[in-house]
Each structure stands twice: as C-alpha cells, then as structure tokens.
Design an enzyme around this catalytic site. Structure first.
Site, PDB file in Angstrom:
ATOM      1  N   GLY A  15       0.702  -1.171  -0.059  1.00  5.79           N
ATOM      2  CA  GLY A  15       0.051   0.036  -0.120  1.00  5.79           C
ATOM      3  C   GLY A  15       1.015   1.234  -0.714  1.00  5.79           C
ATOM      4  O   GLY A  15       1.847   0.988   0.150  1.00  5.79           O
ATOM      5  N   ASP A 178      -1.701   8.405  15.895  1.00  7.80           N
ATOM      6  CA  ASP A 178      -2.394   9.220  15.069  1.00  7.80           C
ATOM      7  C   ASP A 178      -1.649  10.117  14.755  1.00  7.80           C
ATOM      8  O   ASP A 178      -0.165  10.536  15.451  1.00  7.80           O
ATOM      9  CB  ASP A 178      -3.578   9.801  16.070  1.00  7.80           C
ATOM     10  CG  ASP A 178      -3.493  11.721  15.876  1.00  7.80           C
ATOM     11  OD1 ASP A 178      -3.216  11.559  14.482  1.00  7.80           O
ATOM     12  OD2 ASP A 178      -4.749  11.969  15.836  1.00  7.80           O
ATOM     13  N   HIS A 179      -0.685   9.961  13.799  1.00  6.04           N
ATOM     14  CA  HIS A 179       0.537  10.284  13.236  1.00  6.04           C
ATOM     15  C   HIS A 179       0.739  12.353  13.144  1.00  6.04           C
ATOM     16  O   HIS A 179       2.058  12.385  13.426  1.00  6.04           O
ATOM     17  CB  HIS A 179       0.576  10.364  11.380  1.00  6.04           C
ATOM     18  CG  HIS A 179      -0.290  11.172  10.689  1.00  6.04           C
ATOM     19  ND1 HIS A 179      -1.085  10.610  10.496  1.00  6.04           N
ATOM     20  CD2 HIS A 179      -0.024  11.916  10.128  1.00  6.04           C
ATOM     21  CE1 HIS A 179      -1.667  11.458   9.497  1.00  6.04           C
ATOM     22  NE2 HIS A 179      -0.869  11.914   9.339  1.00  6.04           N
ATOM     23  N   LYS A 183       3.912  14.674  15.273  1.00  7.32           N
ATOM     24  CA  LYS A 183       5.115  15.766  14.137  1.00  7.32           C
ATOM     25  C   LYS A 183       5.426  16.313  15.168  1.00  7.32           C
ATOM     26  O   LYS A 183       5.019  16.621  16.701  1.00  7.32           O
ATOM     27  CB  LYS A 183       3.887  17.417  13.234  1.00  7.32           C
ATOM     28  CG  LYS A 183       3.078  16.072  12.491  1.00  7.32           C
ATOM     29  CD  LYS A 183       1.838  16.770  12.035  1.00  7.32           C
ATOM     30  CE  LYS A 183       1.392  16.107  11.383  1.00  7.32           C
ATOM     31  NZ  LYS A 183       1.713  16.239  10.227  1.00  7.32           N
ATOM     32  N   HIS A 241      -7.271  13.720  15.356  1.00 10.54           N
ATOM     33  CA  HIS A 241      -6.273  14.468  14.947  1.00 10.54           C
ATOM     34  C   HIS A 241      -6.202  15.798  16.076  1.00 10.54           C
ATOM     35  O   HIS A 241      -5.470  16.331  16.349  1.00 10.54           O
ATOM     36  CB  HIS A 241      -5.343  14.887  14.028  1.00 10.54           C
ATOM     37  CG  HIS A 241      -5.482  13.625  12.959  1.00 10.54           C
ATOM     38  ND1 HIS A 241      -4.467  13.003  13.135  1.00 10.54           N
ATOM     39  CD2 HIS A 241      -5.759  13.666  11.499  1.00 10.54           C
ATOM     40  CE1 HIS A 241      -4.367  11.775  12.013  1.00 10.54           C
ATOM     41  NE2 HIS A 241      -5.130  12.576  11.216  1.00 10.54           N
TER      42      HIS A 241
HETATM   43  P1  NAD Z   1      -3.514   1.369   0.186  1.00 14.31           P
HETATM   44  O1  NAD Z   1      -5.832   1.122  -0.542  1.00 14.31           O
HETATM   45  O2  NAD Z   1      -2.472   2.448  -0.423  1.00 14.31           O
HETATM   46  O3  NAD Z   1      -2.898   0.051   0.747  1.00 14.31           O
HETATM   47  C1  NAD Z   1      -4.665  -0.958   0.811  1.00 14.31           C
HETATM   48  C2  NAD Z   1      -3.536  -2.424   1.389  1.00 14.31           C
HETATM   49  O4  NAD Z   1      -4.590  -3.235   1.713  1.00 14.31           O
HETATM   50  C3  NAD Z   1      -2.564  -2.483  -0.279  1.00 14.31           C
HETATM   51  O5  NAD Z   1      -1.497  -2.964   0.111  1.00 14.31           O
HETATM   52  C4  NAD Z   1      -3.700  -3.697  -0.689  1.00 14.31           C
HETATM   53  O6  NAD Z   1      -3.187  -4.888  -1.161  1.00 14.31           O
HETATM   54  C5  NAD Z   1      -4.090  -4.402   0.804  1.00 14.31           C
HETATM   55  N1  NAD Z   1      -5.254  -5.260   0.522  1.00 14.31           N
HETATM   56  C6  NAD Z   1      -6.731  -4.792   0.290  1.00 14.31           C
HETATM   57  N2  NAD Z   1      -7.455  -5.800   0.660  1.00 14.31           N
HETATM   58  C7  NAD Z   1      -6.768  -6.928   1.037  1.00 14.31           C
HETATM   59  C8  NAD Z   1      -7.217  -8.208   0.952  1.00 14.31           C
HETATM   60  N3  NAD Z   1      -8.824  -8.394   1.002  1.00 14.31           N
HETATM   61  N4  NAD Z   1      -6.060  -9.231   1.633  1.00 14.31           N
HETATM   62  C9  NAD Z   1      -5.094  -8.652   1.571  1.00 14.31           C
HETATM   63  N5  NAD Z   1      -4.487  -7.210   1.554  1.00 14.31           N
HETATM   64  C10 NAD Z   1      -5.339  -6.492   0.846  1.00 14.31           C
HETATM   65  O7  NAD Z   1      -4.403   1.667   1.193  1.00 14.31           O
HETATM   66  P2  NAD Z   1      -3.001   3.654   2.668  1.00 14.31           P
HETATM   67  O8  NAD Z   1      -2.976   4.388   1.428  1.00 14.31           O
HETATM   68  O9  NAD Z   1      -1.481   2.664   2.740  1.00 14.31           O
HETATM   69  O10 NAD Z   1      -3.695   3.097   3.837  1.00 14.31           O
HETATM   70  C11 NAD Z   1      -3.532   1.839   5.106  1.00 14.31           C
HETATM   71  C12 NAD Z   1      -4.243   2.688   6.633  1.00 14.31           C
HETATM   72  O11 NAD Z   1      -2.731   3.274   6.377  1.00 14.31           O
HETATM   73  C13 NAD Z   1      -5.515   3.165   6.126  1.00 14.31           C
HETATM   74  O12 NAD Z   1      -6.326   2.299   7.345  1.00 14.31           O
HETATM   75  C14 NAD Z   1      -5.723   4.946   5.942  1.00 14.31           C
HETATM   76  O13 NAD Z   1      -5.981   5.434   6.576  1.00 14.31           O
HETATM   77  C15 NAD Z   1      -3.823   4.665   7.024  1.00 14.31           C
HETATM   78  N6  NAD Z   1      -3.333   5.975   6.545  1.00 14.31           N
HETATM   79  C16 NAD Z   1      -2.696   6.113   5.244  1.00 14.31           C
HETATM   80  C17 NAD Z   1      -1.660   7.442   4.976  1.00 14.31           C
HETATM   81  C18 NAD Z   1      -0.980   7.868   3.805  1.00 14.31           C
HETATM   82  O14 NAD Z   1      -0.446   8.213   3.277  1.00 14.31           O
HETATM   83  N7  NAD Z   1      -1.358   6.671   2.933  1.00 14.31           N
HETATM   84  C19 NAD Z   1      -1.809   8.357   6.062  1.00 14.31           C
HETATM   85  C20 NAD Z   1      -2.761   8.115   7.071  1.00 14.31           C
HETATM   86  C21 NAD Z   1      -3.468   7.128   7.912  1.00 14.31           C
END
Ligand code: NAD
Length: 482
Positions: A15, A178-179, A183, A241
């Site tokens: 992800g 909670d990132h 900060k 946040h």
């Molecule tokens: P993303 O959609 O990019 O990644 C999701 C991951 O889950 C992928 O690796 C995907 O392959 C996997 N996945 C999806 N369905 C699946 C299944 N059925 N079985 C196994 N794996 C599966 O999401 P993201 O942006 O990386 O966000 C992930 C978490 O982090 C979320 O809770 C989001 O709120 C939190 N978050 C993300 C960010 C950011 O900057 N991206 C910042 C703060 C919080």
C-alpha cells in the site's frame, strides 16, 4: 541505540502508507541501530509479489525519500524483507503467515517478539484481529499491534473493534497511531505551555479568550471518494487529530512526562468534556461541501461519490471542557478539503487587557504545524509618527538544517512502538470520549438531513462556507487565520 529483536508483520505491505512512510522510516531506524541483525519484516497484501519484488519496492521507497543512501546498508536492510501473498479473509493464509513468522524468528533470533501493523483499509481491521486471535499468531515474546485510523466509525463499531483486538492484546500492547502526535510542532505544545512563565501564567480561561485549531487541506478527495463517503471531515480529522491537539492544549499539567502521567492528565480533562446539545450543534457547528470550478469537480461529481451525498468535506465547530486550565472557554476548530492553502495551525487568542488603544488589535500566540514550523507571539508597540498600534511578531523558527533533522512523524512513532513508549498513542478511554462527542454531532446532522437541511456549499480554494464565520459565542470573536 539498543538493538530490538523482532519479526514485524505489515498487513497492507503493497500500500501507499507502507511505501511512502513505513519503509523509509524503518530504514532510518535500521541506520540508527534500533533494528539490526535480529529483525525481519513480512509484507502481506493481495498481490502475487515475490520477496525480491518487495525488496525492490523497499529500496525504491528509500531512494524516493532520501537524497543520499549507503547502498550496501540498503541492500542488507532490504534482505530482511519477506513477502506473503495474503487475503485477509482466508484462514489458510494466516496459518502460512504464522509458520513463516516462526521460521524467520528462528533464523534471525527474534526472541518471539512480534509487531503487527495494520496498514490497510479500516474495514479489514476487525477481521485481521479476529484471525490473529483464532489462528494464534501471537508469540512467546512481546506482542504489539499498531492500528491506523480510523478506529471505528462511531462508538459502537469502535467498541466492537476494540473487543476483537483485546482478545489477543492487552491495552498496553495496542498502539492506536495518530500521526499528528508524531509531528514536531505538536510535540512542542507542552514545553511551550509549561516552561516559560510568560506563557504558563496566561494559559488559563481568564486571559485566553478562545483557542482556534485549523487543519486546512488544499487537495480534494482525489481517488478516495469511496472511503470518504463512509467518513466525512468530522470522522476523518476531528475524531482523531483535532481532538488530540485540543487535548494537549487544554489538559492540566501532568505530574511528570511519563506515558502514564501524560495519559492520566489527558483523561482528567476528557472526563470533563462537554457533549454539545442539538441546539448548541445548530448554533456552533457548520458542515460544508466543496463546489466545482472550471478545472475541478464538485464533491458530488467525484468518482464513487453519490450525486446527492450529504457527506461533509468541511466542518467547523466548538469544544468545551468543564475542568482544566481553560474550563468553559470555547475551543474552535475547522478542517476541510479544497481550502485556500494547505495549513495546519493553532491560534491562542488572548483577551484585550486595555481599552486605551481601542479594540482593533488582537494578541495571539500562534503555532504553525504545517507546512512550515514556527511559533510566534504578537507584540504591540506604537505606530511611528501616528496614533495607533503597530504589531510585530516575536518568533521561534527553525534553521533549514534543523528542519532537515526533524524526523518524520512515522519514524518517531515507529521508534516508540519498538521501545514500548505509548506516550504519543491514543488510549481506549480517550478514544471513547472522542466518539461520544462525534456521535452526538453526527446524530444531530442525521436529523438535519431528514429535515432536508444539507451541508453548506463552498467555493473551492477559499476558507470554507461563509457560515463558518458565524459559529462564535460573541460578536467580538473571529477567525484569526483568514
Ligand atoms: P492502500 O489502499 O494504498 O493500501 C491498502 C493495502 O491493503 C494494499 O497493500 C492492498 O493490497 C491491501 N489489501 C486490500 N484488500 C486486501 C485483502 N482483501 N487482503 C489482503 N490485503 C488487502 O491504503 P493506504 O493509503 O496505504 O492506507 C492504509 C491505512 O493507513 C488506512 O487505514 C489509512 O487510513 C491509513 N493512513 C494512510 C496514510 C497515507 O499517507 N497513505 C496516512 C495516514 C493514515
């Protein structure tokens, strides 16, 4: 730094979060010696990747975030990564995951220590927690779990998720991340408040008029319309946040800086959180939705968004506590998408102390969190050669070289997980209070929806709907940051 032996399992290893934040942060911790020979990381996700493909991804992620990299170190670091194709609902995959974790534990002498990181869509958190439990994925050393936001979508679902997680983990081993708490400027709030008598002595409800927290984003929902429809600005930004920031601004002085004392002080404050009535919500809260422009879509035209959606992309409101240094005083907040610029800041608005020079000036302590980092305090003098007040800002700034040294929030918080420091993570009792408040506002808005009252529309790249300027308790209050 002491080397921590551990096998870490990242659910969501392909992800965006893992790529942009977790892998670069882990590399920095590796370079600092916190993890060294005795660690392995298993990345799991649905895609059929190989170990080598994951390792290439990890190397790319590090190159994308670092200007100079020791290639030998990076190669050795990446060799500790393993990929396991995994569907969160398939029990057999947990069995394979368990034996891989055990095999890597033996190979790297990880002493039975495990960190589970849930870095995927929140709708899977409960399922993963259940299978960690029924397939006995925890081991004989320490077992910690890190959970991304959002933790539930209301109090009832958060309670259910918490039960699923506490089946395998004790509260002390649950790191609700909670990132914002990682900060730099958020971590500066307590030293700013508590160490300088000029500031400490005014941090009370007789000198402060109100506090204003603004978390403005310039981007729209982009590709995340589907997720956003289940959330909205209140759940996405305020529940976590904004509430954590407000808690740090309003909590009583902790006995010491230990995690236990900090959380005790937060809890003391949150026990006195006032849940707003429907009338107060109607008067002091505004929800909004962005309109389109020549070059951008309106929220209701975004992909995976209902054409009649009532999901808010902006919210402004008020929080009050019965106890603590700012008891009874309004703390206003607002957050939204497609606002004028990306800016996270806190304005502490001080009362007027004298009418001799009129009311035109205001005295503030401002903490800018993002994208620049600074603190400044208004200082008043007289205008040169004319009557009136001349305002200057007394500032606390970082040199460019210092800014470069500030670790990313994720690096800081991951380090805390490794060394078992829960200071900057959300505890269950805190979260419960946040949800109680959010649920009250959501319920009032549901009633508004039924009565045909929709979110206020706002033009993109401004400061949200006009009604947000009318939420204040008195006519002499206004947003300091316009
Ligand atoms: P993303 O959609 O990019 O990644 C999701 C991951 O889950 C992928 O690796 C995907 O392959 C996997 N996945 C999806 N369905 C699946 C299944 N059925 N079985 C196994 N794996 C599966 O999401 P993201 O942006 O990386 O966000 C992930 C978490 O982090 C979320 O809770 C989001 O709120 C939190 N978050 C993300 C960010 C950011 O900057 N991206 C910042 C703060 C919080």
């Amino acid at each position: 730094m002491k080397n921590i032996p551990v096998v870490m399992i990242i659910f969501g290893g392909s992800g965006d979060l893992a790529h942009r934040k977790l892998y670069p942060a882990l590399f920095n911790l590796y370079e600092q010696g916190l993890i060294h020979d005795n660690f392995a990381v298993i990345g799991t996700a649905r895609r059929p990747w190989t170990n080598d493909f994951l390792r290439d991804q990890v190397s790319d992620a590090v190159h994308e975030t670092h200007s100079a990299v020791n290639e030998n170190d990076l190669k050795t670091f990446a060799s500790h990564f393993y990929y396991q194709s995994h569907d969160v609902t398939n029990i057999d995959h947990y069995k394979t995951l368990k034996s891989l974790a055990q095999e890597l534990d033996d190979r790297y002498s990880a002493q039975g220590n495990r960190i589970f990181y849930m870095a995927m869509a929140p709708r899977f958190f409960g399922t993963i927690a259940e299978h960690i439990n029924d397939q006995h994925l925890t081991s004989t050393g320490f077992n910690r779990i890190v959970i991304e936001k959002p933790f539930g979508r209301d109090l009832a679902s958060a309670e259910k998720l918490n039960q699923q997680i506490t089946a395998s983990f004790t509260e002390d081993d649950i790191f609700r991340i909670d990132h914002y708490l990682g900060k730099e400027m958020i971590q500066n709030i307590l030293p700013l408040r508590l160490t300088n008598p000029l500031i400490k002595n005014v941090w009370n409800n007789s000198t402060i008029k109100n506090i204003q927290v603004t978390l403005a984003e310039q981007l729209g929902v982009e590709a995340r319309g589907g997720y956003y429809e289940t959330s909205g600005a209140l759940r996405d930004m305020v529940q976590n946040h904004i509430f954590q920031i407000i808690t740090l601004l309003a909590m009583p002085e902790p006995e010491d800086l230990s995690s236990k004392s900090i959380h005790a002080a937060k809890q003391e404050l949150l026990d006195s959180l006032l849940i707003p009535s429907e009338a107060e919500i109607a008067r002091h809260f505004v929800r909004g939705q962005y309109l389109g422009s020549d070059t951008t879509f309106a929220y209701r035209q975004e992909a995976n968004v209902a054409a009649d959606s009532t999901t808010e992309t902006f919210v402004a409101g008020e929080v009050k506590f019965k106890q603590g240094p700012v008891a009874g005083m309004p703390i206003y907040f607002r957050t939204g998408k497609e606002m004028r610029e990306k800016k996270s800041r806190i304005d502490i608005v001080l009362k007027h102390m004298s009418n001799l020079y009129g009311q035109a000036h205001s005295n503030n302590i401002t903490i800018v969190i993002d994208p620049d980092m600074q603190i400044y305090i208004t200082i008043n003098g007289q205008k040169i050669n004319e009557p009136g007040i001349r305002r200057e800002n007394l500032g606390y700034h970082f040199a460019k070289e210092e800014e470069a040294q500030v670790p990313d929030g994720y690096e800081r918080l991951l380090r805390d997980v490794f060394v078992n420091d829960a200071t900057n993570f959300t505890q269950w009792n805190e979260l419960k209070k946040f949800w109680l408040f959010i649920d009250a506002v959501e319920a009032a808005w549901q009633k508004d929806n039924q009565a045909g009252q929709e979110p206020a529309q706002y033009l993109p790249y401004r400061m949200g709907p006009r009604a947000a300027s009318e939420i204040f308790e008195s006519a002499t209050e206004r947003w300091i940051y316009e």
